[in-house]
Every structure is written in C-alpha cells, then in structure tokens.
Scaffold this motif. Sequence first.
Motif, mmCIF file in Angstrom:
data_model
loop_
_atom_site.group_PDB
_atom_site.id
_atom_site.type_symbol
_atom_site.label_atom_id
_atom_site.label_comp_id
_atom_site.label_asym_id
_atom_site.label_seq_id
_atom_site.Cartn_x
_atom_site.Cartn_y
_atom_site.Cartn_z
ATOM 1 N N ASN A 1 0.828 -1.204 0.000
ATOM 2 C CA ASN A 1 0.000 0.000 0.000
ATOM 3 C C ASN A 1 0.866 1.261 0.000
ATOM 4 O O ASN A 1 0.591 2.228 -0.710
ATOM 5 C CB ASN A 1 -0.938 -0.016 1.210
ATOM 6 N N LEU B 1 -7.037 2.327 -3.053
ATOM 7 C CA LEU B 1 -7.142 2.025 -1.623
ATOM 8 C C LEU B 1 -8.383 2.702 -1.044
ATOM 9 O O LEU B 1 -8.835 3.732 -1.546
ATOM 10 C CB LEU B 1 -5.911 2.545 -0.883
ATOM 11 N N MET C 1 -4.074 -3.486 -0.988
ATOM 12 C CA MET C 1 -4.448 -2.968 -2.304
ATOM 13 C C MET C 1 -4.907 -4.113 -3.192
ATOM 14 O O MET C 1 -5.965 -4.069 -3.803
ATOM 15 C CB MET C 1 -3.247 -2.269 -2.933
ATOM 16 N N THR D 1 -5.935 -7.078 -2.310
ATOM 17 C CA THR D 1 -7.162 -7.662 -1.788
ATOM 18 C C THR D 1 -8.369 -6.832 -2.184
ATOM 19 O O THR D 1 -9.359 -7.354 -2.688
ATOM 20 C CB THR D 1 -7.104 -7.730 -0.248
ATOM 21 N N GLU D 2 -8.269 -5.549 -1.950
ATOM 22 C CA GLU D 2 -9.419 -4.688 -2.232
ATOM 23 C C GLU D 2 -9.779 -4.707 -3.707
ATOM 24 O O GLU D 2 -10.949 -4.751 -4.067
ATOM 25 C CB GLU D 2 -9.115 -3.253 -1.796
ATOM 26 N N GLN D 3 -8.749 -4.673 -4.556
ATOM 27 C CA GLN D 3 -9.040 -4.662 -5.987
ATOM 28 C C GLN D 3 -9.762 -5.935 -6.412
ATOM 29 O O GLN D 3 -10.722 -5.896 -7.154
ATOM 30 C CB GLN D 3 -7.742 -4.514 -6.785
ATOM 31 N N LEU D 4 -9.290 -7.086 -5.881
ATOM 32 C CA LEU D 4 -9.904 -8.339 -6.288
ATOM 33 C C LEU D 4 -11.324 -8.460 -5.764
ATOM 34 O O LEU D 4 -12.218 -8.902 -6.467
ATOM 35 C CB LEU D 4 -9.076 -9.518 -5.774
ATOM 36 N N LEU E 1 -10.884 -14.565 -11.188
ATOM 37 C CA LEU E 1 -10.370 -15.306 -10.044
ATOM 38 C C LEU E 1 -10.501 -16.812 -10.288
ATOM 39 O O LEU E 1 -9.602 -17.590 -9.993
ATOM 40 C CB LEU E 1 -11.128 -14.897 -8.774
#
Lengths: 389, 389
Positions: A18, A43, B1, B3-6, B14
């Motif tokens: 990040n 983010l 970052m 994680t959030e994007q996926l 996926l």
Amino acid sequence: MVTEQLAGGDLSRLRQLNALAVVHVLRGRPALTLTELSRDTGLSRPSTEDVVLQLQNQGWLEEVQPASGGMGRPARRYRFRSDAGWVLGVDIGGHTIRVLAADLDGEVRHTVRTPVAITAGRAERLGAVDAAVAECLAAAGLTGADIWATTVGTSGLVDAAGRVVLSVAFPEWTGVHLAQHVGRLVGGTVLVENDSRLAALAETWRGVARYAQHVVYLLAGLRTGTGLIIDGKLHRGFAQAAGEIGALPELGWIRAQEHLRSWTGAPAGTDPDDLAGYVFASAREGDRKAVAVVRRYAKELALGASALVLALDPQLVVLGGGFSRSADVLLDPLRREIEKRCVRIPEILTSTLGDESVALGAVKLSLEHLQEHLFDVRTGVAAPLRPAR
Amino acid sequence: MVTEQLAGGDLSRLRQLNALAVVHVLRGRPALTLTELSRDTGLSRPSTEDVVLQLQNQGWLEEVQPASGGMGRPARRYRFRSDAGWVLGVDIGGHTIRVLAADLDGEVRHTVRTPVAITAGRAERLGAVDAAVAECLAAAGLTGADIWATTVGTSGLVDAAGRVVLSVAFPEWTGVHLAQHVGRLVGGTVLVENDSRLAALAETWRGVARYAQHVVYLLAGLRTGTGLIIDGKLHRGFAQAAGEIGALPELGWIRAQEHLRSWTGAPAGTDPDDLAGYVFASAREGDRKAVAVVRRYAKELALGASALVLALDPQLVVLGGGFSRSADVLLDPLRREIEKRCVRIPEILTSTLGDESVALGAVKLSLEHLQEHLFDVRTGVAAPLRPAR
C-alpha cells in the motif's frame, strides 16, 4: 488463489504494498489530496489516510501548504519528497572527473568537474575523484551519509564486485577496486560500470534513444566503445564483458584512430590527441584530404557498428562520444558505410547529451538500483528501511 | 491494495487464476489427490473440488483409476491430460522436410521426414511440406483441427506476419507466405521462424544449453548461421533481422565454405555439397592437408563467432548444424581460434540434438505460444476457451 494467500499471509507486506502504491502515484507529480490518492491507488479512504500518515512520519511525504485566499478550509495535499534521498553519478574520464548529485526524481541539482591529467597514475586519479566528490557534497550541503546510491563510470572491463579487471586507457588502472574506494566516501550502495554502457543508458533516459528498446550506442572519441540496450535493458553479458567488439582487428576499431592521427594539416607540435579536432574542422571547411580522412575513419567505425547491427538488429544506432560534436561531417559517411553492409538499416542519430552522458547514465543506474530495492512492488522493501531526515 | 481490488473485481478472472493454479501444479507430474492439490495450490478444499470438476468437464483433467486390491476406498486422483491438445514443429530444410507432432507436455509422439530436392522450386517444396504434414497428422490419428499451434522453421529472414522476406538458400523462396500456406492445413496459430534461431531454442530446451541464459548458437553446415539467446530469451531484434552477421565479408562466413569446397581429395564427380564430409573424414584419418583445410574453415567460422562473443559475452557457444557431427576434428581448432580473439572465453560445446534440432525448436516455440496464451497467470485465458475433445 491470490485472495486466500494474502488473507492468510503477511499483513506487514500488505502495508508495504500500500505504501509503495501511494509513493508510485505521487512520484514525479504535483501534490494530491487524500481523495485523489484514494482514487488513484484504489485504496479505501481509511487505508489511504493510514499509509499517508506513516509515510509522512518516515519523511517520504510532506504536506504542501495551500495557497491562501481561498474560501473555506482547503483539502490537505501531499507531495513526494524527492529530496528525501540523494544519488551520485561519477564519471572518471581521461581529462575530467565529473560528479553529479541528483534527487530521487533524477533532477540533477549539483555538478562538479575536476580536471585531471591524462597521464595521471592511479593515486593521482583517485585523489581527483575524492576531491570532486567532496566538492559536490559540499556544494549540495550534504554529507556522504546522505547519499543512498552512487554509480561510478570508468573505461575498461569491470567485474561484479566493482573492480576494474582490465583497462588500457589510463595508467595503473587495471585492478583498482573502485566500489571499495568510493564506498569510503558515501553511504548506500556503490555500483561501478563501464562508461560506454552508462552513456547508452543515458540516451535511453534523457537522450535521443528514449523511444527505443534495442539500441547500439557508439562511443566515438579518443577511444571507441559501445553500449548495448537489448529489450530495454543494458546488456552486460554473462561476466560483464559484453561490448568488447573493438578487440577484433578485422572490425577496424583499433585502426580507426590511426587515420585521424595521420593528419599532417595541424600546426607542428599539436598533441596527437588533438589532431582529430583539426581533421574535422578542415573537413567542415571542405578540405578534400580531410574529407577523405574522415571517410576512412567512418569506414572503420562502420565495420564494427555493422557487425553489431547485423547481429542485433537494433531500432537505433546512436553516435556519441567526443567526436559526435563533429557529426555534421561524420554522420553522413558513417551512415553510408553502414548502409552498404547491413541487411536492415536502423535509424542513426547523434547524441545530444554532450560530455555529461556518462555521468548522467551513472545517475540513472543509481536511481534504477533504488527503484528496484526500495520502490518496486515485486522486490522493493519500501519506506520502513529508510530513516527520515 | 491487491485484496481490495480483487474483492471488487472480476470473479470469473479469479476462477481462471484458480484453474491455472491447478493446471500449473499438475503439468508434467503424476496424478494428485484433491488433498494434495489443495495443499500445493494454496486453494481451500471446496475451491479445489470446484475447479477440478470444471477442468474435468472441459477435458483438461482426467481421473486416474486406482490400482485395485488396496484396503478401503482409495482417494480419487487426477492428472493433466497432456493429449488434450497437440502442437506441430515443421523444419523446411534443403534436403528434408521434418514434421514433429507433440503433446502439451512437449513429448514428441510422431515424427515424419520427407525428402525434397535441394533444387526444388517453391511449388515443389511447399507440396512436400503439405505431404509431410498430412502424413504426420494421419500417423497420429489427428486432423488439422486438433492442432493448437504450429511453428515452421525456414532459412532466411522472416517478417512478423510469417512471410519469408529474404532467402538465398532455396530457389523461389523469397516472398513465400508460410504462415498463410501452412495455416490452410492446421488449426490454431501458425508461427514462422528462422531455422538457426529455432535450433538455438531447442538447445536451451532439450540440448546442451539448458543451464545457460546467454548463448551463441552456431549453425555450421552447408550454410552458416546463428541464433542468439539473450537473458534466457530468443533474440529477434527490432524487425526480426538479428543474427545476420554472416553478411559482413570481413567476418569470414561467406568465405568459410570455399575452403571445404576447394578439397580435391574426394572422388571425381562428387557433389560440391558433399565435399565437406570427405574433408572431415580425411582430417579424422590424420591427412595433413585435410587438417589444414579444416583449420582454415574453423578460422573463418571463428571470426564471426568471436564478433558475437565479444559483443555479447555469452556463457556458452554451441556448435550445431550438420558439421557438428564432425566436432571431433572441428571443435578444437574452432576453440583455439576463438581463444585467440576474445577477451573472456565462454564454454564451447557441441550440439547433441542432431538433425532434429530445428523441428524440436519449432515444437518448443509452439508450446511457448500456448503457455503464454493459455496457461500464464499474467496473460493466459486458461481453460474455458478450449473445447473438450
């Protein structure tokens, strides 16, 4: 797969990623608000605030004061502190030692040039390097500890440890351990690289080769050398010995100088090293004999260049080095001789970086080193390892 | 970052990544149980079952029948169906057309060799290619639609579209659109590549260059050519024209053949193309004149090889092509001549792949193409695009 691995994985690595994302978005750009940073990094807003605070504490970011006079309270804006760290680029030339100090954005803030005799032995030349580095640090108001990475350019073959393993250009130069010597003066990593390669790198960074992925750079001057860019990367070879095509007598680079040195049209007593300038000047004025000498030189240069072009099929050949200042009389014969020999003719352009190209390439290599070790999401260690200033 | 994007991103992507992970773990290995697959992919047990069922339905995996006689119900085991798809490697040689059919693991299952006259014109040579491909498909019990990727090796310069833009080796060969011609016979992508380059690629895959990232491959035979491996990758150059160093007269490859063809120790009426064999045989028997001729040939070959070694600093030089069968008399003089000229001496080894190297490299390039377009997690489209058989 990715999600599951991360969820069970290393959260501090996630924080690093990040942080790198925020640094990546901010570098080389004007200040951004938290909202803009959140948008550009992907983010969440809380994560963005969290990371920005961390980076600010570590000295990587600073808040930019808003211009006064607006209505209401303006949003806070942050910029990357390109002066959080410094790099040096050092060029150990025959007649001049050059030292450039640049910030993390690659902006050169200070330049020092120190003359040195071409005949200077090892101790004298290293002394000139020490003096030039010290002068550059003083001019920038820095100490050696402020320098995060330094690259030293030298003629000759350099091993992976930063030692000159073979040099014929300067007296007593083979064997000098430049990484160790310069490492006494500055903090961080010290890289040592062949000067032709650094000049090639500079062309892809700030020079005429910015657009090209495959480049043959020709160093044409009192020495003849080459630096190769293959697939966008500096090509060093298996044991850092690439680019030594000049060693093959059949390819003319050993003979090339002799044509220029045979010139009798200069004032008596002219230093043989300076004859080239007289030849090019006379050719420029239309002197037929000088034009013929330049043509013979261009033909020898073109032999080695053609071997490289035929072997590698570059997009671009760059004519650099001291003689590139005489490209007005040299480039056309060089191009004709290459066209005679090659299957596919690349673009052939003259360097515009002048004498600074080696030192500039040294700055670039220092920055690439930091990029890889600090800022790259695959390999970087990101902010935490670097103390705030 | 990440994680959030996926989490907000593409779930079908996926699923693709998960499918690729299972395929990646299974390829080239014996059958695995769901428990083992879950462990090696890092996927949860339910996700693993889900993906395995999907891949099984698509024809990528099959259940392996357990050996009978064990106690209790054995766990189900799955293997990658390497015969789910096929690739071809085609070598259009002067005297022989070779076609190899290989499965997705690169195992060559069928080989066809069809003779063709060196003097054959375009139509005749293409007819021989058609016949050899048809024979190979028939032997394998396949139709053209079963082939997912084909690579065709040819002498000469080839453009990105798969057309021969310059060839001097065969009559009427310049201009032939090989990708289009062979594309009539088979499904999937058809790639066309220079034969020396494919031979070089084969050496890094199954030959003596498996360990090396920087390789100069020498094709020494009735023609002299080279294929370059730089940083582990086949080097093509900006416009696919790399490796044409033989065009430079100063580097000897044009003259090299003449020494062998000057040999008068063969029976009267011997085809000039066959003289080389007699020279090597006589040299093997200790004939001084023959040894001298081999030495002169080796010197010319070494000139071009040395230019490549000096320019690129490879870890390894591979002597390949038809003359590599006479390495017992050729390798030592070649090595000595390279050692005379080069700054750093690479290892010099003889190819062990024989006449199959170009076709084998063609198989490898086909597999690399599939790897990139089907199986690579960065660029692959994974299973769903390919129908089950």
